[in-house]
Design a protein around this motif. Structure first.
Motif, PDB file in Angstrom:
ATOM      1  N   ALA A 229     -25.265   6.889  -7.471  1.00 49.68           N
ATOM      2  CA  ALA A 229     -26.143   6.968  -6.296  1.00 49.68           C
ATOM      3  C   ALA A 229     -25.486   7.728  -5.156  1.00 49.68           C
ATOM      4  CB  ALA A 229     -26.517   5.560  -5.841  1.00 49.68           C
ATOM      5  N   ASN A 230     -24.155   7.673  -5.087  1.00 56.15           N
ATOM      6  CA  ASN A 230     -23.430   8.325  -3.994  1.00 56.15           C
ATOM      7  C   ASN A 230     -23.044   9.764  -4.311  1.00 56.15           C
ATOM      8  OD1 ASN A 230     -23.543   6.052  -2.360  1.00 56.15           O
ATOM      9  ND2 ASN A 230     -21.624   5.214  -3.182  1.00 56.15           N
ATOM     10  N   ASP A 231     -23.287  10.182  -5.548  1.00 54.26           N
ATOM     11  CA  ASP A 231     -22.956  11.550  -5.937  1.00 54.26           C
ATOM     12  C   ASP A 231     -24.185  12.434  -5.702  1.00 54.26           C
ATOM     13  OD1 ASP A 231     -21.985  13.869  -7.022  1.00 54.26           O
ATOM     14  OD2 ASP A 231     -21.212  12.931  -8.854  1.00 54.26           O
ATOM     15  N   VAL A 232     -24.282  12.962  -4.493  1.00 55.27           N
ATOM     16  CA  VAL A 232     -25.468  13.740  -4.117  1.00 55.27           C
ATOM     17  C   VAL A 232     -25.530  15.082  -4.826  1.00 55.27           C
ATOM     18  CG1 VAL A 232     -25.714  12.613  -1.889  1.00 55.27           C
ATOM     19  CG2 VAL A 232     -24.229  14.616  -2.090  1.00 55.27           C
ATOM     20  N   ALA A 233     -24.382  15.575  -5.199  1.00 54.65           N
ATOM     21  CA  ALA A 233     -24.358  16.881  -5.872  1.00 54.65           C
ATOM     22  C   ALA A 233     -23.789  16.710  -7.277  1.00 54.65           C
ATOM     23  CB  ALA A 233     -23.518  17.878  -5.072  1.00 54.65           C
ATOM     24  N   MET A 234     -24.460  15.920  -8.064  1.00 54.46           N
ATOM     25  CA  MET A 234     -23.977  15.590  -9.403  1.00 54.46           C
ATOM     26  C   MET A 234     -24.173  16.770 -10.346  1.00 54.46           C
ATOM     27  SD  MET A 234     -25.133  12.436 -11.876  1.00 54.46           S
ATOM     28  CE  MET A 234     -25.072  11.302 -10.488  1.00 54.46           C
ATOM     29  N   SER A 235     -23.112  17.119 -11.011  1.00 50.19           N
ATOM     30  CA  SER A 235     -23.188  18.201 -11.991  1.00 50.19           C
ATOM     31  C   SER A 235     -23.790  17.692 -13.288  1.00 50.19           C
ATOM     32  CB  SER A 235     -21.785  18.751 -12.262  1.00 50.19           C
ATOM     33  OG  SER A 235     -20.983  17.756 -12.886  1.00 50.19           O
TER      34      SER A 235
ATOM     35  N   LEU B 269     -31.405   9.009 -13.885  1.00 52.43           N
ATOM     36  CA  LEU B 269     -30.311   9.992 -13.817  1.00 52.43           C
ATOM     37  C   LEU B 269     -30.725  11.304 -14.459  1.00 52.43           C
ATOM     38  CD1 LEU B 269     -27.191   7.767 -14.644  1.00 52.43           C
ATOM     39  CD2 LEU B 269     -27.663   8.916 -12.483  1.00 52.43           C
ATOM     40  N   GLN B 270     -31.341  11.193 -15.608  1.00 47.77           N
ATOM     41  CA  GLN B 270     -31.749  12.406 -16.317  1.00 47.77           C
ATOM     42  C   GLN B 270     -32.845  13.166 -15.563  1.00 47.77           C
ATOM     43  OE1 GLN B 270     -32.722  10.575 -20.088  1.00 47.77           O
ATOM     44  NE2 GLN B 270     -30.741  11.169 -21.010  1.00 47.77           N
ATOM     45  N   ALA B 271     -33.653  12.428 -14.789  1.00 50.45           N
ATOM     46  CA  ALA B 271     -34.728  13.067 -14.018  1.00 50.45           C
ATOM     47  C   ALA B 271     -34.265  13.508 -12.636  1.00 50.45           C
ATOM     48  CB  ALA B 271     -35.896  12.097 -13.882  1.00 50.45           C
ATOM     49  N   GLY B 272     -33.007  13.205 -12.302  1.00 47.40           N
ATOM     50  CA  GLY B 272     -32.485  13.572 -10.997  1.00 47.40           C
ATOM     51  C   GLY B 272     -32.950  12.656  -9.882  1.00 47.40           C
ATOM     52  N   THR B 273     -33.428  11.453 -10.235  1.00 50.21           N
ATOM     53  CA  THR B 273     -33.903  10.484  -9.238  1.00 50.21           C
ATOM     54  C   THR B 273     -32.737   9.626  -8.774  1.00 50.21           C
ATOM     55  OG1 THR B 273     -36.046  10.400 -10.344  1.00 50.21           O
ATOM     56  CG2 THR B 273     -35.534   8.610  -8.807  1.00 50.21           C
ATOM     57  N   ASN B 274     -32.698   9.348  -7.476  1.00 49.38           N
ATOM     58  CA  ASN B 274     -31.624   8.511  -6.939  1.00 49.38           C
ATOM     59  C   ASN B 274     -31.731   7.102  -7.517  1.00 49.38           C
ATOM     60  OD1 ASN B 274     -30.211   6.645  -4.982  1.00 49.38           O
ATOM     61  ND2 ASN B 274     -29.708   8.623  -4.061  1.00 49.38           N
TER      62      ASN B 274
END
Length: 294
Positions: A100-106, A200-205
């Motif tokens: 949740a805290n990784d705003v720029a997750m690779s 996570l896979q959908a890029g949702t927080n």
């Protein structure tokens, strides 16, 4: 009326007394050998009745002890499994907080989170299917081989309880309702992990999922507390039954058994009396010429 006492009558009476003394010596010899005060009911009818009652109580206590041992083992296994579940959910929460805290997750970081969460789901499923003997501890009263199927469907039953009698009027429940710990269907912890992975896979927080994880942890802690209370009761019964077993064995031994020192003393006294009786009888009843002629 004067009864004539003949030498033959006197000898017969003496012989009868000597035979009784010899039988008593034989009886005491057997007692000293076996250290059993009661070898047949006629030895002590009242003592036999008491011994039978004590043995009945011993059999009942032994069954209760076996039940208590089973309850302790079952609940200890459940408690250990719940501790593992709590630990896994703690890891799930930590991972969710990090994600949740990784705003720029690779993409690679996202894949790492997904793989780890899927592995933790597998760990949860394994814990949910923990067994004690042949019974699944989270299947409730169901004899199902596994509490949760591979698709995480609960196969248990909460319609009844698995009870162990651990004393006269004392019972303890040993099963645990897995549906109350892990949930079922879309509200289960397995579905929760699937939702976190999907987010996570959908890029949702995934931050909103933390409340659901906390609720799952509360359910596990509640189950741990309940199992802990029942486990403590089973342990207390186990200790009490050990003390009762010792007490009952003392009562049985006091009725049925004979102390070695007392057995030897009784035998020595009776042997001495018998030898004295033989000596006195031999002197008093000297054979006469008529005895030989007869």
């Amino acid at each position: 009326m004067i009864t004539r006492v003949t030498t033959q009558m006197t000898m017969a009476a003496a012989q009868s007394r000597l035979q009784a003394g010899a039988a008593k010596v034989a009886d005491l010899t057997d007692q000293a050998t076996t250290l059993k005060a009661i070898r047949k009911p006629s030895d002590d009818p009242a003592g036999t009745a008491t011994a039978m009652q004590v043995r009945k109580e011993q059999a009942q206590a032994a069954q209760h002890a076996r039940n208590a041992d089973d309850a302790v083992g079952w609940l200890a296994t459940t408690d250990s499994a719940l501790a593992g579940v709590s630990k896994v959910l703690g890891k799930v929460r930590d991972l969710t907080v990090q994600a949740a805290n990784d705003v720029a997750m690779s993409p690679s970081a996202r894949d790492a989170f997904v793989q780890e969460l899927q592995g933790l789901k597998a760990d949860l499923l394994s814990s949910a299917n923990t067994k004690y003997g042949t019974r699944s501890v989270f299947a409730g009263s169901s004899p199902a081989a596994a509490a949760y199927a591979p698709d995480t469907t609960w196969a248990g039953s909460s319609a009844a309880s698995v009870i162990r009698t651990i004393g006269s009027g004392d019972e303890v429940r040993v099963d645990t309702d897995g549906s109350a710990v892990f949930g079922t269907g879309d509200t289960s912890v397995f579905a929760l992990l699937d939702d976190i992975v999907a987010d996570l896979q959908a890029g949702t927080n995934v931050n909103p999922r933390l409340d659901e994880i906390d609720a799952a942890q509360v359910a596990v802690r509640s189950a741990q507390a309940d199992v802990g209370v029942r486990h403590s009761a089973a342990l207390s019964a186990q200790d009490a039954l050990k003390s009762l077993s010792t007490t009952l064995e003392g009562r049985r031994s006091g009725v049925e058994d004979k102390a070695l020192a007392q057995a030897v003393l009784d035998l020595q006294v009776q042997s001495t009396n018998y030898q004295a009786a033989l000596a006195v009888t031999a002197k008093v009843l000297q054979p006469t010429l008529m005895d030989y002629l007869r």
